[in-house]
Design a protein around this motif. Sequence first.
Motif, PDB file in Angstrom:
ATOM      1  N   UNK A 207       0.791  -1.218   0.000  1.00  0.00           N
ATOM      2  CA  UNK A 207       0.000   0.000   0.000  1.00  0.00           C
ATOM      3  C   UNK A 207       0.825   1.272   0.000  1.00  0.00           C
ATOM      4  N   UNK A 208       0.186   2.350   0.468  1.00  0.00           N
ATOM      5  CA  UNK A 208       0.836   3.657   0.531  1.00  0.00           C
ATOM      6  C   UNK A 208       0.566   4.281   1.895  1.00  0.00           C
ATOM      7  N   UNK A 209       1.397   5.262   2.269  1.00  0.00           N
ATOM      8  CA  UNK A 209       1.174   5.951   3.533  1.00  0.00           C
ATOM      9  C   UNK A 209       0.185   7.100   3.336  1.00  0.00           C
ATOM     10  N   UNK A 210      -0.003   7.922   4.346  1.00  0.00           N
ATOM     11  CA  UNK A 210      -1.002   9.000   4.283  1.00  0.00           C
ATOM     12  C   UNK A 210      -0.616  10.122   3.325  1.00  0.00           C
ATOM     13  N   UNK A 211       0.619  10.074   2.833  1.00  0.00           N
ATOM     14  CA  UNK A 211       1.070  11.059   1.859  1.00  0.00           C
ATOM     15  C   UNK A 211       1.113  10.475   0.452  1.00  0.00           C
TER      16      UNK A 211
ATOM     17  N   UNK B 225      -2.622   4.266   7.193  1.00  0.00           N
ATOM     18  CA  UNK B 225      -3.923   3.787   7.652  1.00  0.00           C
ATOM     19  C   UNK B 225      -3.867   2.272   7.865  1.00  0.00           C
ATOM     20  N   UNK B 226      -4.577   1.762   8.878  1.00  0.00           N
ATOM     21  CA  UNK B 226      -4.537   0.322   9.166  1.00  0.00           C
ATOM     22  C   UNK B 226      -4.901  -0.547   7.971  1.00  0.00           C
ATOM     23  N   UNK B 227      -5.827  -0.073   7.135  1.00  0.00           N
ATOM     24  CA  UNK B 227      -6.235  -0.901   5.997  1.00  0.00           C
ATOM     25  C   UNK B 227      -5.166  -0.952   4.893  1.00  0.00           C
ATOM     26  N   UNK B 228      -4.126  -0.142   5.024  1.00  0.00           N
ATOM     27  CA  UNK B 228      -3.026  -0.157   4.060  1.00  0.00           C
ATOM     28  C   UNK B 228      -1.857  -1.011   4.547  1.00  0.00           C
TER      29      UNK B 228
END
Length: 249
Positions: free
Chosen positions: A97-101, A219-222
Amino acid sequence: MGRVTTPHAADVEDSTDLASQFQSSVSIGEHSFSQMEEDIDKQRLLGGQPSYATADPEIASMTSDLQHKQRYERLLRRAKNEDLSEVSGIGCLYQCGVDKFGRPVIIFIGKWFKFNEINLDKALLYLIYLLDPLVKGDYVVLYFHTITGTENHPSLSWIRQIYEALEYKYKKNLKAFYIVHPTLWTKIMTWWFTTFMAPQIKHKVHSVPGVEYLYDIIDPDQLEIPAYITEHDMTINGIRYYRPGAISS
């Protein structure tokens, strides 16, 4: 009168002893990719001192950079063409996934990395194969040291070989490297490596005691990690211990 050792001095002595063990655990040049680099430079060494070494320092630097780039490109070609399934099948390194950025997140599972059993040449090639298209922009690495043993600990010399083999973009675009469930070993290794070998990334390396602290940046789902990590995390930290703003990005 006996010598009194302060806690600080003892820590330094322990660090030195452990670091010495790390340095000697695997000799530089033991593995095939190190030998490959030696072969690349053999002709230059046999021919005596290269002419650029006595020329303008700027020219020498440019030549050295060019040689490093050529070595990396050879590794990249091998990474794209060789069968790396024996490393990829272990599952210790993958994108998640990716982070919040919006930056890609690279996961490294320490427990699944068997340093003395894995083909280290192919491990380097697989790292390049996976990361090369991702490190053209900003990225983040999460290293899970959860329930690891000595068999999972890479030597300091091998870590240095990896670091020196990678192009500048890997260091420049790395925005954060998080060590989850750190131990004395990771703290000493991190201090030694970022102090003497890679001081330019020292401010990017962070240790966090639990998985939930990562929710500041992802985010936890990532976040997709093995179940044993979350189970161990709950055992040592409990549940819902996360507090926003605990770590920086």
